[in-house]
Design an enzyme around this catalytic site. Structure first.
Site, PDB file in Angstrom:
ATOM      1  CG  ASN A  13      -0.201  -0.003   2.521  1.00 24.26           C
ATOM      2  OD1 ASN A  13       0.326  -1.042   2.888  1.00 24.26           O
ATOM      3  ND2 ASN A  13      -0.128   1.126   3.214  1.00 24.26           N
ATOM      4  CB  SER A  14       2.891   3.069   1.617  1.00 22.37           C
ATOM      5  OG  SER A  14       3.427   2.239   2.639  1.00 22.37           O
ATOM      6  CE1 TYR A 167      13.752  -2.542   9.337  1.00 24.54           C
ATOM      7  CE2 TYR A 167      16.060  -1.982   8.981  1.00 24.54           C
ATOM      8  CZ  TYR A 167      14.800  -2.243   8.486  1.00 24.54           C
ATOM      9  OH  TYR A 167      14.579  -2.220   7.122  1.00 24.54           O
TER      10      TYR A 167
END
Length: 286
Positions: A13-14, A167
């Protein structure tokens, strides 16, 4: 060209995911946009359709929340029920340096979404990918894997939490997963490779705090120094579609070229151990 091929892109979506979906559609492929937020995904699908001139049948939006193993299982059940084939799975979605939070199943959020959610997703779709062979799996990692290591005693960061390290650890896990997956897929007709897209202007860094007075300078620098989502998606699209990558197994690509990784990202013993523990964590019984 990818006419007649079905591709799943998580987080479509992005950012890089949306640009990857658009790139596949331009090659006449059909994309299943697997996204947590259906409203944003529908809006992204309209943008892609308008920007590429794609037919509406080339873009399918489905809900997938990688922070929920229940959602992952439900998504895969629908895909297996509704899709006769799956040619490419692109594990793109990710979360970056968020404050300490847990997934629905109690895992540290970055490890849970970036690694474990995709681990289960891939496992559940593997039979369909094998039936659709030759097929491909593309895992989006990051060069920040270099700063991570796997502490098997604290995978949920209960003892300590550093969002940048978490991360990096999840991106190292992506590469180790790709390494072991590729080994297991030898001779199956399914290939597994990773990509590192570089520093890209996306909303992935929404959890990174930048002082208000520095923001204008940061925005200016990012426009000049960071890659666009379209540039960042080029390698994902290449590894998903190019004949040059036929039968290539267990590699990591950047700028559409294979890369040499640090030993810790290709350590087969470490990769096998992470695989076994990941199976237990997501409830896979073998």
């Amino acid at each position: 060209m990818m006419k007649g091929k079905t591709v799943i892109v998580t987080g479509a979506n992005s950012g890089i995911g949306k640009a990857t979906a658009a790139g596949i559609v331009k090659l006449q492929g059909r994309v299943i946009m697997a996204c947590r937020d259906l409203d944003k995904a529908e809006e992204a699908a309209r943008d892609i359709q308008q920007g590429t001139g794609a037919e509406s049948t080339q873009l399918v939006v489905k809900q997938l929340d990688l922070a929920s193993l229940t959602s992952v299982r439900a998504f895969c059940e629908d895909i297996i029920k509704e899709e006769p084939r799956l040619d490419v799975l692109i594990n793109n979605a990710g979360i970056y340096q968020c404050p300490y939070t847990r997934t629905e199943d109690g895992f540290e959020m970055q490890f849970g979404v970036n690694h474990l959610g995709h681990f289960l997703l891939t496992h559940l779709l593997l039979d369909l990918l094998k039936r659709s062979a030759p097929s491909r799996i593309v895992v989006v990692s990051s060069k920040l894997y270099k700063h991570g290591y796997i502490n098997f005693e604290d995978l949920s960061s209960e003892k300590s939490y550093d969002k940048a390290f978490a991360y990096s650890r999840s991106k190292l896990a992506n590469l180790l997963f790709t390494c072991e997956l590729a080994r297991r897929l030898e001779g199956s007709g399914v290939t597994a490779n990773a990509v590192t897209p570089g520093i890209v202007r996306t909303n992935l860094g929404r959890h990174v705090h930048i002082a208000v007075f520095v923001r204008p300078l940061f925005d200016l620098l990012s426009r000049s120094l960071f890659r666009s989502p379209e540039e960042g998606a080029q390698t994902s699209v290449y590894v998903a579609s190019s004949p040059d990558v036929d039968n290539v197994q267990g590699k990591c690509f950047a700028d559409c070229q294979p890369q040499v990784l640090l030993d810790k990202a290709t350590d087969q013993e470490l990769a096998a151990k992470l695989w076994d523990i990941s199976e237990v964590m997501v409830g896979i019984i073998t």
